[in-house]
Scaffold this motif. Sequence first.
Motif, PDB file in Angstrom:
ATOM      1  N   TYR A 181    -109.543  -4.977 -80.767  1.00 46.10           N
ATOM      2  CA  TYR A 181    -108.806  -4.399 -79.658  1.00 46.10           C
ATOM      3  C   TYR A 181    -107.535  -3.667 -80.043  1.00 46.10           C
ATOM      4  O   TYR A 181    -106.779  -3.253 -79.193  1.00 46.10           O
TER       5      TYR A 181
ATOM      6  N   VAL B 213    -114.847  -0.582 -80.925  1.00 45.70           N
ATOM      7  CA  VAL B 213    -116.237  -0.950 -80.685  1.00 45.70           C
ATOM      8  C   VAL B 213    -117.071   0.314 -80.581  1.00 45.70           C
ATOM      9  O   VAL B 213    -116.558   1.411 -80.377  1.00 45.70           O
ATOM     10  N   HIS B 214    -118.374   0.142 -80.706  1.00 40.35           N
ATOM     11  CA  HIS B 214    -119.284   1.258 -80.461  1.00 40.35           C
ATOM     12  C   HIS B 214    -120.550   0.719 -79.844  1.00 40.35           C
ATOM     13  O   HIS B 214    -121.025  -0.345 -80.231  1.00 40.35           O
TER      14      HIS B 214
ATOM     15  N   TRP C  23    -120.831   0.118 -76.577  1.00 35.16           N
ATOM     16  CA  TRP C  23    -120.524  -0.663 -75.385  1.00 35.16           C
ATOM     17  C   TRP C  23    -120.454   0.266 -74.194  1.00 35.16           C
ATOM     18  O   TRP C  23    -119.697   1.241 -74.199  1.00 35.16           O
TER      19      TRP C  23
ATOM     20  N   LEU D 166    -119.526   1.001 -70.053  1.00 35.98           N
ATOM     21  CA  LEU D 166    -118.286   0.744 -69.317  1.00 35.98           C
ATOM     22  C   LEU D 166    -118.212  -0.689 -68.814  1.00 35.98           C
ATOM     23  O   LEU D 166    -117.172  -1.339 -68.859  1.00 35.98           O
TER      24      LEU D 166
ATOM     25  N   LYS E 116    -117.232  -3.081 -71.540  1.00 38.75           N
ATOM     26  CA  LYS E 116    -115.811  -2.937 -71.879  1.00 38.75           C
ATOM     27  C   LYS E 116    -114.954  -3.577 -70.795  1.00 38.75           C
ATOM     28  O   LYS E 116    -113.930  -4.210 -71.082  1.00 38.75           O
ATOM     29  N   LEU E 117    -115.385  -3.387 -69.539  1.00 40.65           N
ATOM     30  CA  LEU E 117    -114.619  -3.924 -68.418  1.00 40.65           C
ATOM     31  C   LEU E 117    -114.582  -5.437 -68.477  1.00 40.65           C
ATOM     32  O   LEU E 117    -113.517  -6.050 -68.366  1.00 40.65           O
TER      33      LEU E 117
ATOM     34  N   SER F 195    -115.139  -7.322 -71.010  1.00 41.79           N
ATOM     35  CA  SER F 195    -114.418  -7.744 -72.202  1.00 41.79           C
ATOM     36  C   SER F 195    -112.919  -7.683 -71.981  1.00 41.79           C
ATOM     37  O   SER F 195    -112.187  -8.626 -72.303  1.00 41.79           O
ATOM     38  N   ARG F 196    -112.461  -6.583 -71.434  1.00 40.91           N
ATOM     39  CA  ARG F 196    -111.033  -6.409 -71.211  1.00 40.91           C
ATOM     40  C   ARG F 196    -110.528  -7.392 -70.165  1.00 40.91           C
ATOM     41  O   ARG F 196    -109.459  -8.004 -70.342  1.00 40.91           O
ATOM     42  N   GLY F 197    -111.311  -7.557 -69.089  1.00 44.72           N
ATOM     43  CA  GLY F 197    -110.926  -8.500 -68.040  1.00 44.72           C
ATOM     44  C   GLY F 197    -110.836  -9.913 -68.587  1.00 44.72           C
ATOM     45  O   GLY F 197    -109.872 -10.648 -68.338  1.00 44.72           O
TER      46      GLY F 197
ATOM     47  N   VAL G  34    -107.681 -10.231 -70.750  1.00 45.02           N
ATOM     48  CA  VAL G  34    -106.429 -10.319 -69.985  1.00 45.02           C
ATOM     49  C   VAL G  34    -106.286 -11.701 -69.366  1.00 45.02           C
ATOM     50  O   VAL G  34    -105.214 -12.321 -69.405  1.00 45.02           O
TER      51      VAL G  34
END
Lengths: 109, 238
Positions: free
Chosen positions: B126, B132-133, B135, B137, B140-141, B143-145, B148
Amino acid sequence: MTRTSSSISGSFRPQLYHRSMKHIVKIMTLLVGISALWFGLLKTSMVPSSHTLLLPIYFIMCLGCYGLLMVGVGLMRFPTCPQEALLLQQDVIEAKGYLKQRGVDVGSE
Amino acid sequence: MAERNKYSIIIPTYNERLNIALVVFLVFKHLWDVDFEIIVVDDGSPDGTQEVVKQLQQVYGEDRILLRARPKKLGLGTAYSHGLKHASGNFVVIMDADLSHHPTYLPSFIKKQLETGANIVTGTRYVKGGGVHGWNLMRKLTSRGANVLAQTLLWPGVSDLTGSFRLYRKSVLEDIISSCVSKGYVFQMEMIVRASRKGYHIEEVPISFVDRIYGSSKLGGSEIVEYLKGLAYLLVTT
């Protein structure tokens, strides 16, 4: 070249906080502190109580917005590496060629 | 007298017949000047992974590639413990067999550890320099969520909690593994969080994560529930 300070005792940092205090206790302490502040505000009525009563809701809303912001920003800035995929393809071809010559079965699954 | 470092690379496998050969080749390619061994912990793969490992042993030597198989799928945590028992190095690397972890980053892990004297060096997808490759949307969402949420609740001190490409000082890994009880990728989270709580010196290096190109990914749909349960568990017990 290796460093002798990479021995076990040399790199162990001492506990930064009392070992038996769990993370949840820290969080609870924080929440209790904030709640105490809120009760204090309610009691002393420095701020009109109609505003004070709504503070927890504002707080949660702010927290939610902050979280969404962090997710959004992170999503926009999510690092990608398409070039790595290409390099990987090349690596795979090289690996297969080398190994096949030496008797390793690299046929497709 | 300077101590020489030896790195034991533990790779758990299940049906990674092709990938394990590619990974082994790449490890030897990138660590040509390093003293290391590869420990393959295979959980009784039906696709012939162990046969391929034996072929690789003929090419590279049985002292460089150790096959320590188990009869069936017994879980990731126990795979690491099992591999640890046979590790003769003073450092241990754990990585996946599916080429999402590219051995080209191994030298950067080693270098970071030597520079900082860290107990753990963990790969992060991150930060700049990593990524990454493959992935979409949605992935990614989530993962990011997930990240956080975990950062807010746990304050872990690392940017990538679920990553499993890590270098550990062997004694440190032994210490942490004995206190972790979770399964799957929550186990990875538990390890790094417990290490952080215990005050171990943790450093990060950027890594790239290219989604697996051969074979099926073992990521499913009920993962979200498992993740939330894992977070709650870590929140309360670490």
